[in-house]
Structure formats: structure tokens, C-alpha cells
Design an enzyme around this catalytic site. Structure first.
Site, short mmCIF file in Angstrom:
data_model
loop_
_atom_site.label_atom_id
_atom_site.label_comp_id
_atom_site.label_asym_id
_atom_site.label_seq_id
_atom_site.Cartn_x
_atom_site.Cartn_y
_atom_site.Cartn_z
N GLU A 15 0.85 -1.18 0.00
CA GLU A 15 0.00 0.00 0.00
C GLU A 15 0.89 1.24 0.00
O GLU A 15 1.92 1.27 0.66
CB GLU A 15 -0.90 0.06 1.25
N TYR A 27 8.17 2.25 -7.10
CA TYR A 27 7.54 0.94 -7.25
C TYR A 27 7.12 0.65 -8.68
O TYR A 27 7.24 -0.47 -9.15
CB TYR A 27 6.37 0.79 -6.28
#
Length: 70
Positions: A15, A27
Site C-alpha cells: 500500500e 515501485y
């Protein structure tokens, strides 16, 4: 990721705070994709989380130097 892969995992989840542009850049560069929104997931301050997913065929050499099988 290596330990998870060794135990049979083929998908990783994390998350990220919706406002964290640097984390998204990092990411996504590693192959994670944005997914569902978790409303009001974080507090202080209250903020949504974006779930990011990395599937086996997207590992891009992160595990064991070679992509994982799907």
C-alpha cells in the site's frame, strides 16, 4: 521478495499513500502496478492508500536475477 518467492508466492502487494509520488515512481519502476483504492486507510493525516501489485511475470529480475514464472 526472494523469501516469498522461495515459499511459492507469485504476487506481491503493498500500500502507498495516495500523495506519495516518489513511492509510486519507485515501485512502478520496479514493475508494480496501481490497483484498488483503500479509502481512509491511513490516519494522521487521514488519507487513502493505493494498493500496488507485482505479479510473477513482472518481477523483472528482482528475484533470483531472472523473472519468475507466471
Amino acid at each position: 521478495l526472494q523469501a516469498a518467492h522461495d515459499r511459492g508466492a507469485r504476487t506481491a502487494y503493498l500500500e502507498v499513500r495516495a500523495s506519495n509520488a516518489a513511492a509510486f515512481s519507485l515501485y512502478e519502476g520496479l514493475g508494480f502496478a496501481r490497483g484498488q483504492v483503500r479509502r481512509d486507510y491511513y490516519d494522521k493525516p487521514l488519507e487513502d492508500a493505493i494498493v500496488m501489485t507485482l505479479k510473477g511475470d513482472q518481477y523483472r529480475g528482482l528475484v533470483g536475477g531472472a523473472p519468475c514464472p507466471p
